[in-house]
Design a protein around this motif. Structure first.
Motif, PDB file in Angstrom:
ATOM      1  N   PRO A  40      53.089  50.422  65.973  1.00 35.21           N
ATOM      2  CA  PRO A  40      52.984  50.260  64.510  1.00 35.21           C
ATOM      3  C   PRO A  40      53.037  48.786  64.129  1.00 35.21           C
ATOM      4  CG  PRO A  40      54.745  51.817  65.103  1.00 35.21           C
ATOM      5  CD  PRO A  40      54.336  51.120  66.367  1.00 35.21           C
TER       6      PRO A  40
ATOM      7  N   GLY B 237      53.364  46.293  60.596  1.00 37.08           N
ATOM      8  CA  GLY B 237      53.564  46.213  59.150  1.00 37.08           C
ATOM      9  C   GLY B 237      52.950  44.937  58.606  1.00 37.08           C
TER      10      GLY B 237
ATOM     11  N   GLY C 222      53.745  42.009  60.397  1.00 36.67           N
ATOM     12  CA  GLY C 222      53.696  41.162  61.603  1.00 36.67           C
ATOM     13  C   GLY C 222      54.644  39.976  61.564  1.00 36.67           C
ATOM     14  N   THR C 223      55.713  40.031  60.766  1.00 36.02           N
ATOM     15  CA  THR C 223      56.612  38.868  60.652  1.00 36.02           C
ATOM     16  C   THR C 223      57.867  38.993  61.524  1.00 36.02           C
ATOM     17  OG1 THR C 223      57.923  39.737  58.792  1.00 36.02           O
ATOM     18  CG2 THR C 223      55.901  38.549  58.239  1.00 36.02           C
ATOM     19  N   SER C 224      57.969  40.050  62.307  1.00 34.54           N
ATOM     20  CA  SER C 224      59.187  40.225  63.122  1.00 34.54           C
ATOM     21  C   SER C 224      59.274  39.121  64.170  1.00 34.54           C
ATOM     22  CB  SER C 224      59.198  41.609  63.763  1.00 34.54           C
ATOM     23  OG  SER C 224      57.951  41.877  64.348  1.00 34.54           O
TER      24      SER C 224
ATOM     25  N   SER D  77      56.809  44.111  55.185  1.00 39.26           N
ATOM     26  CA  SER D  77      56.518  45.451  54.667  1.00 39.26           C
ATOM     27  C   SER D  77      57.798  46.288  54.725  1.00 39.26           C
ATOM     28  CB  SER D  77      55.424  46.110  55.518  1.00 39.26           C
ATOM     29  OG  SER D  77      55.948  46.467  56.791  1.00 39.26           O
TER      30      SER D  77
HETATM   31  C1  LIG Z   1      60.261  32.848  57.906  1.00 38.76           C
HETATM   32  C2  LIG Z   1      60.889  34.161  58.314  1.00 38.76           C
HETATM   33  C3  LIG Z   1      62.166  34.463  57.843  1.00 38.76           C
HETATM   34  C4  LIG Z   1      62.768  35.682  58.194  1.00 38.76           C
HETATM   35  N1  LIG Z   1      64.014  35.971  57.712  1.00 38.76           N
HETATM   36  C5  LIG Z   1      64.586  37.161  58.002  1.00 38.76           C
HETATM   37  C6  LIG Z   1      65.857  37.503  57.464  1.00 38.76           C
HETATM   38  O1  LIG Z   1      66.489  36.736  56.740  1.00 38.76           O
HETATM   39  N2  LIG Z   1      66.362  38.718  57.773  1.00 38.76           N
HETATM   40  C7  LIG Z   1      65.695  39.610  58.576  1.00 38.76           C
HETATM   41  O2  LIG Z   1      66.185  40.711  58.794  1.00 38.76           O
HETATM   42  N3  LIG Z   1      64.498  39.287  59.117  1.00 38.76           N
HETATM   43  C8  LIG Z   1      63.931  38.108  58.852  1.00 38.76           C
HETATM   44  N4  LIG Z   1      62.701  37.797  59.382  1.00 38.76           N
HETATM   45  C9  LIG Z   1      62.049  38.735  60.318  1.00 38.76           C
HETATM   46  C10 LIG Z   1      61.081  39.763  59.683  1.00 38.76           C
HETATM   47  O3  LIG Z   1      60.659  39.376  58.402  1.00 38.76           O
HETATM   48  C11 LIG Z   1      61.752  41.136  59.659  1.00 38.76           C
HETATM   49  O4  LIG Z   1      62.010  41.558  60.982  1.00 38.76           O
HETATM   50  C12 LIG Z   1      60.909  42.217  58.949  1.00 38.76           C
HETATM   51  O5  LIG Z   1      61.706  43.356  58.803  1.00 38.76           O
HETATM   52  C13 LIG Z   1      59.639  42.593  59.696  1.00 38.76           C
HETATM   53  O6  LIG Z   1      58.817  43.321  58.815  1.00 38.76           O
HETATM   54  P1  LIG Z   1      57.230  43.384  59.046  1.00 38.76           P
HETATM   55  O7  LIG Z   1      56.641  44.197  57.961  1.00 38.76           O
HETATM   56  O8  LIG Z   1      56.678  42.042  59.234  1.00 38.76           O
HETATM   57  O9  LIG Z   1      57.204  44.226  60.382  1.00 38.76           O
HETATM   58  P2  LIG Z   1      56.332  43.996  61.698  1.00 38.76           P
HETATM   59  O10 LIG Z   1      56.611  42.676  62.272  1.00 38.76           O
HETATM   60  O11 LIG Z   1      54.927  44.323  61.434  1.00 38.76           O
HETATM   61  O12 LIG Z   1      56.980  45.131  62.615  1.00 38.76           O
HETATM   62  C14 LIG Z   1      58.325  45.103  62.952  1.00 38.76           C
HETATM   63  C15 LIG Z   1      58.684  46.357  63.739  1.00 38.76           C
HETATM   64  O13 LIG Z   1      58.548  47.475  62.893  1.00 38.76           O
HETATM   65  C16 LIG Z   1      57.685  48.439  63.474  1.00 38.76           C
HETATM   66  N5  LIG Z   1      56.986  49.102  62.369  1.00 38.76           N
HETATM   67  C17 LIG Z   1      56.189  48.531  61.445  1.00 38.76           C
HETATM   68  N6  LIG Z   1      55.741  49.469  60.596  1.00 38.76           N
HETATM   69  C18 LIG Z   1      56.260  50.650  60.992  1.00 38.76           C
HETATM   70  C19 LIG Z   1      56.143  51.999  60.539  1.00 38.76           C
HETATM   71  N7  LIG Z   1      55.392  52.344  59.506  1.00 38.76           N
HETATM   72  N8  LIG Z   1      56.827  52.964  61.214  1.00 38.76           N
HETATM   73  C20 LIG Z   1      57.596  52.657  62.284  1.00 38.76           C
HETATM   74  N9  LIG Z   1      57.719  51.406  62.763  1.00 38.76           N
HETATM   75  C21 LIG Z   1      57.065  50.416  62.113  1.00 38.76           C
HETATM   76  C22 LIG Z   1      56.792  47.645  64.400  1.00 38.76           C
HETATM   77  O14 LIG Z   1      56.267  48.423  65.454  1.00 38.76           O
HETATM   78  C23 LIG Z   1      57.771  46.614  64.931  1.00 38.76           C
HETATM   79  O15 LIG Z   1      58.514  47.139  65.981  1.00 38.76           O
HETATM   80  C24 LIG Z   1      62.080  36.598  59.048  1.00 38.76           C
HETATM   81  C25 LIG Z   1      60.797  36.282  59.523  1.00 38.76           C
HETATM   82  C26 LIG Z   1      60.206  35.085  59.162  1.00 38.76           C
HETATM   83  C27 LIG Z   1      58.822  34.796  59.677  1.00 38.76           C
END
Ligand SMILES: Cc1cc2nc3c(=O)[nH]c(=O)nc-3n(C[C@H](O)[C@H](O)[C@H](O)COP(=O)(O)OP(=O)(O)OC[C@H]3O[C@@H](n4cnc5c(N)ncnc54)[C@H](O)[C@@H]3O)c2cc1C
Length: 463
Positions: free
Chosen positions: A67, A69, A71-73, A136
């Motif tokens: 999956p 979302g 892509g910021t993980s 997301s």
């Molecule tokens: C500048 C910066 C600052 C940040 N600060 C923080 C912070 O303060 N706190 C924090 O917690 N994180 C932080 N992060 C990390 C990131 O934003 C989090 O981990 C966020 O929750 C990831 O969300 P995403 O939508 O980008 O998920 P993605 O990176 O797309 O995916 C993350 C995980 O979720 C899974 N996933 C996605 N969608 C689904 C779905 N529909 N069902 C099941 N699984 C799914 C994916 O397979 C993956 O394992 C930061 C990142 C950056 C780049």
């Protein structure tokens, strides 16, 4: 090519099944330092039925599904290490309902936190979880994300009341519901939240909402040492003040920001705080906070109520990540994410700075002091194995220190690829149960394989 054709026949729309090289690359590399690996195909589903069809097909053929979302993980979570299908949720971005009187919203997983908060404004409500990126809701639920607001509102797991999700065999189930409390059986919602896409794929998420506070005031205070700043943070929390956020940035990190922004912020350990609530409560809190800090060697104290000036006050904190990126262009970034008991935080921050310097590395160090979670952001040179090894060694020492104090290797970013070894150190005794859950719900190991632990294909052995 065969996989592409088969998925195309399932989805029936060329625009939503892609083997375009650029699209594959975008889905094969995380934002941090981990080595990438491209998926074979990217699918953009628009309904739970499509998600179910794709996963059922993948399960029948033993094809990995990852999956995606926003892509910021930060731990290589979305990298399809074994290839397969990247399932991008960008098009499932509908806010399905807002029940303002229940403080509940139901959303599709591709809704971003900014999008949700924009839509909630007219109800006087907001969704408090605020990772630094515009992530997301699906990704945030899957990583159990949090951020600066968690000291007041808790983490993602505290906000998700229920889920609709697709299991590895393609079946669709619901967990939780629309009540704020439930004692009905095992807490499966809590299990799936934080499972990093390895146990099921969310297609709907039921969220708790909060009222927008009447007044918000921000404070910045500087101190001669990390210890003094840490002590004040604890005193403020103990005083029971309505603190919404409390963040600590170390002096070397403020210097990196000054160099980047050409600013002249005091290069001292700095506490950034936010107080929110009713007008009189907030006013009283600021007065009390000023009184508390003045008895503790506080070098400077500023506060602002105006929203623009509040943003300026927090500027140094908000620019930390960009400053360290700018100072190290072309490098990958590793962000450590340990969390320790509050009383250990100052020591942990000082220990981290010492370790970073002992290994001649550069790092931004800042923490969510309200909950003992902090980050050292270390540049990683992709062309230097020796430098990467040093960064990994520093990470190991930071984690070992946290574990020795009863803390955890990750407060909010998750395990992904990068922290698998630390999970074994932290939870070796309960890992067989985690593996057992994985084998039970995903026996063919198709859901985001290679994350949290190495491939799980056999039943767990209990010691
Ligand atoms: C500048 C910066 C600052 C940040 N600060 C923080 C912070 O303060 N706190 C924090 O917690 N994180 C932080 N992060 C990390 C990131 O934003 C989090 O981990 C966020 O929750 C990831 O969300 P995403 O939508 O980008 O998920 P993605 O990176 O797309 O995916 C993350 C995980 O979720 C899974 N996933 C996605 N969608 C689904 C779905 N529909 N069902 C099941 N699984 C799914 C994916 O397979 C993956 O394992 C930061 C990142 C950056 C780049």
């Amino acid at each position: 090519m065969k996989l592409y054709e088969e998925l195309l026949s399932l989805i029936g729309d060329r625009d939503r099944v892609s083997i375009n090289e650029t699209v594959l690359e975008q889905h094969g590399k995380g934002v941090a330092y981990h080595e990438g690996h491209m998926p074979d195909v990217v699918v953009f589903p628009i309904s739970k039925e499509e998600v179910s069809q794709v996963i059922r097909f993948a399960n029948e053929h033993g094809i990995p599904v990852v999956p995606f979302g926003a892509g910021t993980s930060l731990e290589g979570h979305i990298i399809p290490v074994n290839g397969g299908i990247s399932l991008n949720f960008t098009l499932m971005n509908q806010i399905l309902s807002v029940q303002p009187d229940d403080f509940i919203a139901t959303v599709q997983p591709g809704v971003t936190r900014d999008q949700l908060n924009q839509a909630l404004k007219k109800y006087g409500l907001f969704f408090p979880i605020d990772p630094g990126a515009n992530a997301s809701i699906g990704g945030m639920a899957a990583t159990n994300a949090s951020g600066t607001n968690s000291v007041k509102y808790g983490v993602m797991r505290d906000q998700v009341l229920g889920l609709e999700l697709v299991l590895a065999d393609g079946s669709i189930i619901r967990t939780g519901g629309y009540s704020y409390k439930s004692s009905a059986g095992y807490n499966l919602t809590g299990l799936f939240v934080g499972s990093e896409g390895t146990l099921g794929v969310f297609t709907e998420i039921i969220l708790k909402l909060q009222g927008i506070p009447e007044v918000v005031s921000d404070v910045k205070a500087t101190f001669p040492s990390i210890e003094a700043a840490g002590k004040v943070a604890t005193m403020l929390l103990k005083a029971g003040l309505p603190i919404g956020k409390i963040e600590l940035v170390d002096q070397k990190t403020i210097k990196v920001v000054n160099d980047y922004k050409k600013t002249s912020y005091r290069e001292e350990p700095t506490l950034f705080m936010e107080f929110s609530g009713s007008g009189p409560d907030v006013e009283y809190s600021i007065e009390l906070a000023q009184e508390i800090v003045s008895g503790e060697q506080c070098a400077s104290f500023e506060f602002e109520n105006d929203s623009l000036k509040r943003a300026q006050l927090w500027e140094a904190r908000h620019h930390v990540a960009f400053a360290i990126l700018a100072a190290n262009s072309g490098m990958g970034l590793m962000s450590t994410d340990v969390c320790v008991p509050l009383s250990e935080l100052s020591n942990a921050l000082s220990h981290t700075r010492e370790v970073v310097e002992a290994y001649s590395l550069d790092a931004a160090i800042f923490g969510h002091v309200g909950d003992g979670n902090y980050h050292a952001v270390l540049p990683v040179d992709p062309n230097s194995t020796e430098q990467r090894k040093r960064v990994e060694e520093v990470h190991k020492q930071i984690v070992r220190f946290a574990l020795s104090k009863g803390g955890t290797c990750t407060g909010e970013h998750g395990i992904g690829i990068g922290k698998k070894a630390f999970l074994i150190e932290e939870h070796g005794d309960s890992l067989p149960i985690m593996r057992g859950v994985k084998v039970t719900v995903d026996p063919k190991n198709i859901l985001n394989p290679g994350k949290i632990f190495d491939s799980v294909t056999v039943a767990p052995q209990h010691n």
